[in-house]
Design a protein around this motif. Structure first.
Motif, PDB file in Angstrom:
ATOM      1  N   GLU A 101     -24.092  26.616 -28.931  1.00 49.89           N
ATOM      2  CA  GLU A 101     -22.804  26.931 -29.416  1.00 49.89           C
ATOM      3  C   GLU A 101     -21.771  27.010 -28.377  1.00 49.89           C
ATOM      4  N   ALA A 102     -22.062  27.459 -27.231  1.00 49.83           N
ATOM      5  CA  ALA A 102     -21.287  27.375 -25.884  1.00 49.83           C
ATOM      6  C   ALA A 102     -20.892  25.913 -25.625  1.00 49.83           C
ATOM      7  N   ASP A 103     -22.037  25.278 -25.361  1.00 54.10           N
ATOM      8  CA  ASP A 103     -22.020  23.672 -24.844  1.00 54.10           C
ATOM      9  C   ASP A 103     -21.011  23.066 -26.055  1.00 54.10           C
ATOM     10  N   GLU A 104     -21.152  23.306 -27.548  1.00 53.00           N
ATOM     11  CA  GLU A 104     -20.307  22.598 -28.386  1.00 53.00           C
ATOM     12  C   GLU A 104     -18.720  23.224 -28.322  1.00 53.00           C
ATOM     13  N   TYR A 105     -18.695  24.407 -27.900  1.00 46.93           N
ATOM     14  CA  TYR A 105     -17.293  24.848 -27.943  1.00 46.93           C
ATOM     15  C   TYR A 105     -16.535  24.070 -26.408  1.00 46.93           C
ATOM     16  N   MET A 106     -17.396  24.305 -25.410  1.00 48.54           N
ATOM     17  CA  MET A 106     -16.741  23.574 -24.394  1.00 48.54           C
ATOM     18  C   MET A 106     -16.462  22.162 -24.396  1.00 48.54           C
ATOM     19  N   ASP A 139      -4.458  18.941 -24.710  1.00 48.75           N
ATOM     20  CA  ASP A 139      -3.626  19.776 -24.646  1.00 48.75           C
ATOM     21  C   ASP A 139      -4.313  21.010 -23.870  1.00 48.75           C
ATOM     22  N   CYS A 140      -5.527  20.850 -23.468  1.00 45.00           N
ATOM     23  CA  CYS A 140      -6.081  21.760 -22.733  1.00 45.00           C
ATOM     24  C   CYS A 140      -6.318  21.607 -21.047  1.00 45.00           C
ATOM     25  N   SER A 141      -5.802  22.347 -20.384  1.00 48.39           N
ATOM     26  CA  SER A 141      -6.000  21.952 -18.814  1.00 48.39           C
ATOM     27  C   SER A 141      -7.530  22.098 -18.284  1.00 48.39           C
ATOM     28  N   ALA A 142      -7.686  21.609 -17.231  1.00 48.22           N
ATOM     29  CA  ALA A 142      -8.908  21.926 -16.379  1.00 48.22           C
ATOM     30  C   ALA A 142      -8.987  23.236 -16.164  1.00 48.22           C
ATOM     31  N   SER A 143      -7.846  23.846 -15.661  1.00 50.45           N
ATOM     32  CA  SER A 143      -8.063  25.260 -15.323  1.00 50.45           C
ATOM     33  C   SER A 143      -8.408  26.383 -16.596  1.00 50.45           C
ATOM     34  N   HIS A 144      -7.865  25.754 -17.778  1.00 43.01           N
ATOM     35  CA  HIS A 144      -8.220  26.566 -19.199  1.00 43.01           C
ATOM     36  C   HIS A 144      -9.741  26.409 -19.356  1.00 43.01           C
ATOM     37  N   ALA A 145     -10.116  25.121 -19.083  1.00 43.97           N
ATOM     38  CA  ALA A 145     -11.647  25.013 -19.193  1.00 43.97           C
ATOM     39  C   ALA A 145     -12.401  25.690 -18.410  1.00 43.97           C
ATOM     40  N   GLU A 146     -11.953  25.658 -17.028  1.00 41.53           N
ATOM     41  CA  GLU A 146     -12.626  26.427 -16.043  1.00 41.53           C
ATOM     42  C   GLU A 146     -12.876  28.050 -16.444  1.00 41.53           C
ATOM     43  N   GLY A 147     -11.769  28.481 -16.832  1.00 39.77           N
ATOM     44  CA  GLY A 147     -11.657  29.912 -17.075  1.00 39.77           C
ATOM     45  C   GLY A 147     -12.507  30.119 -18.300  1.00 39.77           C
ATOM     46  N   THR A 148     -12.515  29.222 -19.441  1.00 44.73           N
ATOM     47  CA  THR A 148     -13.409  29.713 -20.269  1.00 44.73           C
ATOM     48  C   THR A 148     -14.776  29.667 -20.236  1.00 44.73           C
ATOM     49  N   GLU A 149     -15.209  28.764 -19.139  1.00 40.71           N
ATOM     50  CA  GLU A 149     -16.739  28.379 -18.917  1.00 40.71           C
ATOM     51  C   GLU A 149     -17.062  29.820 -18.366  1.00 40.71           C
ATOM     52  N   LYS A 150     -16.081  30.185 -17.263  1.00 36.85           N
ATOM     53  CA  LYS A 150     -16.326  31.536 -16.499  1.00 36.85           C
ATOM     54  C   LYS A 150     -16.586  32.884 -17.495  1.00 36.85           C
ATOM     55  N   ALA A 151     -15.731  32.628 -18.662  1.00 37.39           N
ATOM     56  CA  ALA A 151     -15.854  34.048 -19.315  1.00 37.39           C
ATOM     57  C   ALA A 151     -17.297  33.841 -20.309  1.00 37.39           C
ATOM     58  N   LEU A 152     -17.491  32.612 -20.641  1.00 36.72           N
ATOM     59  CA  LEU A 152     -18.726  32.421 -21.277  1.00 36.72           C
ATOM     60  C   LEU A 152     -20.047  32.937 -20.506  1.00 36.72           C
ATOM     61  N   PRO A 166     -23.912  25.146 -18.359  1.00 35.46           N
ATOM     62  CA  PRO A 166     -23.399  24.226 -19.163  1.00 35.46           C
ATOM     63  C   PRO A 166     -23.718  22.785 -19.113  1.00 35.46           C
ATOM     64  N   GLU A 167     -23.589  22.175 -20.368  1.00 33.76           N
ATOM     65  CA  GLU A 167     -23.987  20.680 -20.298  1.00 33.76           C
ATOM     66  C   GLU A 167     -23.073  19.936 -19.774  1.00 33.76           C
ATOM     67  N   TYR A 168     -21.701  20.263 -19.745  1.00 34.18           N
ATOM     68  CA  TYR A 168     -20.571  19.334 -19.214  1.00 34.18           C
ATOM     69  C   TYR A 168     -19.982  19.841 -18.223  1.00 34.18           C
ATOM     70  N   SER A 173     -11.024  22.727 -35.500  1.00 31.51           N
ATOM     71  CA  SER A 173     -11.616  21.821 -34.741  1.00 31.51           C
ATOM     72  C   SER A 173     -13.578  21.723 -34.889  1.00 31.51           C
ATOM     73  N   SER A 174     -13.894  23.010 -35.310  1.00 32.48           N
ATOM     74  CA  SER A 174     -15.215  23.027 -35.510  1.00 32.48           C
ATOM     75  C   SER A 174     -15.547  22.676 -36.858  1.00 32.48           C
ATOM     76  N   SER A 175     -14.772  23.001 -37.989  1.00 32.86           N
ATOM     77  CA  SER A 175     -15.174  22.239 -39.211  1.00 32.86           C
ATOM     78  C   SER A 175     -14.874  20.740 -39.163  1.00 32.86           C
ATOM     79  N   LEU A 176     -13.713  20.339 -38.476  1.00 30.96           N
ATOM     80  CA  LEU A 176     -13.751  19.037 -38.455  1.00 30.96           C
ATOM     81  C   LEU A 176     -14.918  18.168 -37.939  1.00 30.96           C
ATOM     82  N   ARG A 177     -15.414  18.683 -36.724  1.00 39.42           N
ATOM     83  CA  ARG A 177     -16.518  18.170 -35.933  1.00 39.42           C
ATOM     84  C   ARG A 177     -17.734  18.093 -36.951  1.00 39.42           C
ATOM     85  N   TYR A 178     -18.003  18.949 -37.896  1.00 37.29           N
ATOM     86  CA  TYR A 178     -18.973  19.100 -38.731  1.00 37.29           C
ATOM     87  C   TYR A 178     -18.956  18.150 -39.830  1.00 37.29           C
TER      88      TYR A 178
END
Length: 367
Positions: free
Chosen positions: A82-87, A95-108, A127-129, A292-297
């Motif tokens: 679930e964390a990999d799918e979210y990332m 619209d999500c910056s690399a810094s936002h992605a990095e901050g989210t990865e650290k939080a997870l 993380p997978e990615y 985004s999750s329901s659209l991915r489904y």
């Protein structure tokens, strides 16, 4: 720091959860917040994170939780998948910056580290990615070919039928009989249960076709309003305050097929109770705007129905958007692609311009 000043739960949680679920979630979150403050940074030396880092971690993991709930069901512990799918969704979002992605990865990572403190059998999340450097090009975009786009739309035509006859009340059956009679060109009195199978549901085809034409981002699907539509001129008018990362209204052209699909959908939509008083164009079966999750489904189900192999591919709703950008850049100009995708910078649009291996093979044969 007083936990009352931390986002242990949020207003979005209150909307998404029942009272019992919210209380359960609050207990879990308080334990996580205390762990972050008291020992999260260096558990063996009882060193915690600062109030600022704790607050940021709580916000990011709370958003992650709602992503999972929207696609599955309420839970208080989450998996590595679930964390990999979210990332993946974050990395595919332009619209999500690399810094936002990095901050989210650290939080997870802190969240899963907390799980390990409670259960030695829990493993560390790897993380997978990988996250690109700031300003770098994302490395997991996956674009549908034009042939695949056509298959997706064809699959959407059969994705959902009308509500099952036996699931409707007598009043609802009478309403739908009127629509079916008009669609099939027969008197309402002659409509029979078997006719339910003869009329397609236009919600998914209209959603898919408009997204193909306009390259809709997941957040734009979520925010889409009936008031955006100008079907007489076959276009969407997306207001500046509802568009994603833009400062002006956008006028986006859609095809005659998309216009017809929308008109058909609106006729059906009028007979569906959950849309009464709602301005959203499309709602999920549960009556929520698409995320985004329901659209991915949805896109993965459509790929399966269409016979599109998604193995070893990072497929999401953004895959449609990237295909749209590639199409407009090839068949029109870079300016066409930029305006249709609602990019303020041409540099952003250039990232969407792709060629297929077949096209490059044809070029190689000309040397």
């Amino acid at each position: 720091m007083d936990l009352e000043n931390l986002p242990v739960t949020t207003q979005d949680d209150e909307i998404a959860l029942t009272d019992k679920q919210l209380e359960t979630w609050e207990v879990k979150r308080r334990a996580f917040a205390n762990w972050l403050l008291e020992r999260g940074k260096k558990p063996k030396s009882l060193t915690g994170y600062s109030a600022h880092t704790t607050k940021d971690t709580l916000y990011r993991t709370d958003h992650f939780a709602r992503f999972v709930w929207d696609n599955d069901e309420f839970k208080t512990e989450f998996t590595h998948d679930e964390a990999d799918e979210y990332m993946e969704n974050i990395l595919l979002d332009e619209d999500c910056s690399a810094s936002h992605a990095e901050g989210t990865e650290k939080a997870l990572k802190r969240l899963f580290k907390h799980y390990q403190s409670l259960d030695d059998d829990r493993t560390e999340w790897e993380p997978e990615y990988s996250i690109p450097k700031a300003g770098g090009k994302r490395n997991i975009n996956d674009v549908f070919s034009e042939a695949e786009i056509e298959k997706l739309y064809n699959a959407s035509l059969n994705y959902n039928q009308l509500p099952a006859y036996n699931d409707l009340t007598p009043v609802e059956r009478s309403q739908w009989k009127g629509y079916i009679a008009m669609s099939l060109g027969k008197p309402k009195s002659e409509v029979v249960p078997d006719d339910w199978e003869k009329v397609d549901n236009w919600k998914i085809p209209s959603l898919v076709k408009v997204s193909i034409d306009a390259g809709l981002r997941p957040i734009e699907v979520e925010r889409s309003k009936v008031s955006w539509l100008d079907l007489e001129d076959s276009r969407l008018i997306i207001p500046a305050d509802e568009s994603s990362k833009n400062r002006e209204n956008w006028r986006v052209g859609i095809s005659d097929m998309a216009t017809r699909a929308l008109k058909n959908w609106f006729e059906q939509r009028e007979n569906i109770e959950k849309y009464e008083g709602r301005d959203e164009i499309w709602l999920t079966r549960e009556g929520n705007p698409y995320s985004s999750s329901s659209l991915r489904y949805l896109i993965l189900n459509l790929c399966e129905d269409a016979g599109i192999n998604t193995q070893h591919r990072s497929v999401s709703w953004y895959s449609i958007r990237h295909a749209t950008g590639t199409f407009y850049a090839k068949k029109g100009t870079l300016v066409d692609a930029q305006e249709q995708l609602r990019h303020t910078s041409a540099e952003t649009t250039k990232k969407y311009v792709h060629s297929s291996s077949e096209e490059r093979s044809n070029l190689a044969n000309k040397r």
